[in-house]
Motif scaffolding. Sequence first.
Motif, short mmCIF file in Angstrom:
data_model
loop_
_atom_site.label_atom_id
_atom_site.label_comp_id
_atom_site.label_asym_id
_atom_site.label_seq_id
_atom_site.Cartn_x
_atom_site.Cartn_y
_atom_site.Cartn_z
N GLY A 152 -4.63 1.26 -1.94
CA GLY A 152 -4.76 0.12 -1.04
C GLY A 152 -3.74 -0.96 -1.35
O GLY A 152 -2.60 -0.66 -1.67
N ASP A 187 0.81 -1.22 0.00
CA ASP A 187 0.00 0.00 0.00
C ASP A 187 0.84 1.27 0.00
O ASP A 187 0.35 2.37 0.21
N SER A 227 -9.08 -1.89 1.92
CA SER A 227 -7.70 -1.54 2.30
C SER A 227 -7.31 -0.11 1.93
O SER A 227 -6.21 0.32 2.24
#
Length: 433
Positions: A347, A175, A340
């Motif tokens: 993400g 990420d 996420s």
Amino acid sequence: MPSSRTVPPALRRAFALAAVTAALILAGCSGPSGAAPGTASPSPSTSPAGCVADPARTIAAKPGAKTMSPLSAETVAKLDAVAAKAFALGASPGAVVGVRTPEGTWTKAYGNADLAGTPMQVGMHTRIASLTKMYTATIVLQLAQEGRLKLDDTIGKYVDGIPNGDTITLTQLADMTSGVASYTMNAKLLEKYFADPTAVYTPEEVIQAGAAVSPLFPPGEGFAYSNTNTVLLGKVIEKVTGQDVGRLMQTRIFDPLHLAHTSWPGTSAALPEPYARGYTLNGNSATPDAPADSTDWNPSWSFTAGEIISDIDDLLTMGRALGTGQGLVDGKTQTLRLTSFSDIGYGFGLSCSQGWVGHTGDLSGYNTSLFYDTATDTTVAVQTNSDIASGGCTTSPTLTDDPGDAICQTPAVRLLVALTGELGTAYVPPPRK
């Protein structure tokens, strides 16, 4: 390299106006505004962390019965009109676009595959650059699902010599919150690359170059788009499985999804036929009047951050699989992925804007966009054979044919914005500097 006499006048003007942005794109990518350039643009947005409104509904979506049928003539006419206008405002010789909804599919080519005037065609291969990051991160998620690694494992468990490697997790690499700098920030490596873009690089070489200019911040305390992060994930995949990552791309993603026109070139610079030639302002000898032909530049320096080659139909298939997880990971793992996203819109190897999940990519001479709308089960893919941005890139009053077009965009992103807007909810790209 083509001479200025081989460049059509309209393209020559676009290339010249876009020259000021070449430094941002470097040898493959531009990160989000304020971030270091890398091998391809992630296109995060300012969307909140809950960018996907209903992950469970997205994961459970079933393909429409008409998905592979042609879209209606009325819909095609509208999409073609906005795509043609966006293409004309861009700085790419050619483009291929694709839209797939539950009601059907539409693909079309615009412009030329080279500066000699060969028409662009649906089915031509291009380098998809940082879209590769989504494929790499998917294999990491598969291995976690199988219990062969943990997402909170530290990179130091697998690769030595990374600053803060004993605390950086695999999730932070995926990420872009690890603090590991992109190797494209290493001036010595860039100088070497631009001197000979046909040279072959090992993953270890580029990892070392990124580590040499790291850390940018303590792990988890910032965001910096970094190719080094995804190259490191590639090495983790190989260490855990004991297999070549190119082979794993084939057996874990290309074959299960029947992506017959998607490939991993490894250290080869060759593209499968048919393919479009790529043009860029990167490199030591390119000029606005004579952009470099980067078709045969070796992609090895991007490894699992940007090597994959594909065509429009395979991209449409992959885009939906990435959005739903179907054919790639189970529902629990896909839920993790779709939840996420940070406030910056990035993400687990995937970005999100306005509910569209996917990635964009710049690799010298090629610019690609692939996004899936989690609300309407719609996929949009764009391939172009130039990575040169245009529109709002300078203060020149003659910059654009549309006075309202003040955004500096790469050609595939410009087409993505136009097509998604016509479909109902426009993808919002990050600002470029």
